[in-house]
Every structure is written in structure tokens, then in C-alpha cells.
Design a protein around this motif. Structure first.
Motif, PDB file in Angstrom:
ATOM      1  N   ILE A  32      -1.661 -39.549  23.026  1.00 35.98           N
ATOM      2  CA  ILE A  32      -1.745 -40.734  23.892  1.00 35.98           C
ATOM      3  C   ILE A  32      -2.824 -41.684  23.388  1.00 35.98           C
ATOM      4  CG2 ILE A  32      -3.348 -39.792  25.621  1.00 35.98           C
ATOM      5  CD1 ILE A  32      -0.272 -41.928  26.412  1.00 35.98           C
ATOM      6  N   GLN A  33      -3.908 -41.148  22.847  1.00 31.76           N
ATOM      7  CA  GLN A  33      -4.967 -41.992  22.301  1.00 31.76           C
ATOM      8  C   GLN A  33      -4.490 -42.707  21.037  1.00 31.76           C
ATOM      9  OE1 GLN A  33      -7.826 -38.815  22.169  1.00 31.76           O
ATOM     10  NE2 GLN A  33      -8.738 -39.438  24.120  1.00 31.76           N
ATOM     11  N   SER A  36      -2.037 -45.450  22.112  1.00 29.91           N
ATOM     12  CA  SER A  36      -2.521 -46.493  23.027  1.00 29.91           C
ATOM     13  C   SER A  36      -3.611 -47.379  22.450  1.00 29.91           C
ATOM     14  CB  SER A  36      -3.037 -45.850  24.314  1.00 29.91           C
ATOM     15  OG  SER A  36      -2.015 -45.119  24.946  1.00 29.91           O
ATOM     16  N   LEU A  48      -0.631 -45.876  30.946  1.00 29.51           N
ATOM     17  CA  LEU A  48      -0.653 -44.574  30.286  1.00 29.51           C
ATOM     18  C   LEU A  48      -0.091 -43.506  31.204  1.00 29.51           C
ATOM     19  CD1 LEU A  48      -4.303 -44.643  28.865  1.00 29.51           C
ATOM     20  CD2 LEU A  48      -2.206 -45.396  27.748  1.00 29.51           C
ATOM     21  N   THR A  49       0.869 -42.774  30.711  1.00 35.24           N
ATOM     22  CA  THR A  49       1.387 -41.623  31.432  1.00 35.24           C
ATOM     23  C   THR A  49       1.421 -40.454  30.461  1.00 35.24           C
ATOM     24  OG1 THR A  49       3.683 -42.209  30.930  1.00 35.24           O
ATOM     25  CG2 THR A  49       2.795 -43.005  33.008  1.00 35.24           C
ATOM     26  N   SER A  54      -4.942 -34.775  28.799  1.00 28.89           N
ATOM     27  CA  SER A  54      -4.525 -35.351  27.521  1.00 28.89           C
ATOM     28  C   SER A  54      -5.444 -36.476  27.043  1.00 28.89           C
ATOM     29  CB  SER A  54      -3.087 -35.859  27.620  1.00 28.89           C
ATOM     30  OG  SER A  54      -2.987 -36.855  28.618  1.00 28.89           O
ATOM     31  N   LYS A  56      -6.371 -39.394  28.954  1.00 26.58           N
ATOM     32  CA  LYS A  56      -6.025 -40.736  29.433  1.00 26.58           C
ATOM     33  C   LYS A  56      -7.248 -41.541  29.861  1.00 26.58           C
ATOM     34  CE  LYS A  56      -3.218 -39.290  32.600  1.00 26.58           C
ATOM     35  NZ  LYS A  56      -3.256 -37.838  32.366  1.00 26.58           N
ATOM     36  N   THR A  57      -8.158 -40.920  30.606  1.00 24.71           N
ATOM     37  CA  THR A  57      -9.316 -41.650  31.103  1.00 24.71           C
ATOM     38  C   THR A  57     -10.179 -42.134  29.947  1.00 24.71           C
ATOM     39  OG1 THR A  57      -9.287 -40.373  33.142  1.00 24.71           O
ATOM     40  CG2 THR A  57     -11.341 -41.539  32.609  1.00 24.71           C
ATOM     41  N   THR A  59      -9.203 -42.576  26.932  1.00 24.66           N
ATOM     42  CA  THR A  59      -8.397 -43.568  26.224  1.00 24.66           C
ATOM     43  C   THR A  59      -8.597 -44.941  26.835  1.00 24.66           C
ATOM     44  OG1 THR A  59      -6.720 -41.907  25.727  1.00 24.66           O
ATOM     45  CG2 THR A  59      -6.040 -44.211  25.564  1.00 24.66           C
TER      46      THR A  59
END
Length: 76
Positions: A32-33, A36, A48-49, A54, A56-57, A59
Motif C-alpha cells: 500500500i505504501q 500510494s 487507502l483500503t 499494512s 495505512k496510517t 502511509t
């Protein structure tokens, strides 16, 4: 930006201090990083999902932290 770092690394746009911190404390960017950050760095809106844990925060906030550290955004 003219930051040193591995060519095409998802961390390349970040300030060297941010890159070093990430590599020492977190290690390798998650999927995800990697997907994104290029969009976030271009100023695009991103939703972001991904599964819990994973990254997200981090990122979402790392680019803002980078901009403040590099002096591109006011802190006061």
C-alpha cells in the motif's frame, strides 16, 4: 527534488532523514505504501483500503511529516 537514494525507490521523494528513519525503524515499504506514495507526493487525493497492520496510517502521514521537516509547510 534531488534526494539521493535507490532509483525508483518508493522512498526516493522523501527527505534523507525520513528515508533513513523509515529504513532503520520500519524496513521495507508495504504494498500500500509503494502504490500510494507516488500519488500522495504528487498531491493527488487518495483513499487507502488495506488490511489492518499494512501501514495505512504511516502511509498517509509520512509525506506531511516530510514536508514539515523539509520546511515546505509552516509549523506555527
Amino acid at each position: 527534488m534531488n534526494h539521493s537514494g535507490p532509483l525508483n525507490s518508493p522512498l526516493e521523494p522523501f527527505h534523507p532523514l525520513i528515508r533513513r528513519w523509515f529504513q532503520e525503524r520500519v524496513g521495507t515499504p508495504t504494498e500500500i505504501q509503494r502504490l500510494s506514495w507516488p500519488r500522495i507526493c504528487r498531491g493527488e487525493h487518495v483513499l487507502l483500503t488495506a488490511p489492518t497492520g499494512s501501514g495505512k496510517t504511516l502511509t498517509a502521514f509520512l509525506w506531511a511529516i516530510d514536508r514539515i521537516l523539509a520546511g515546505h509547510w509552516p509549523t506555527g
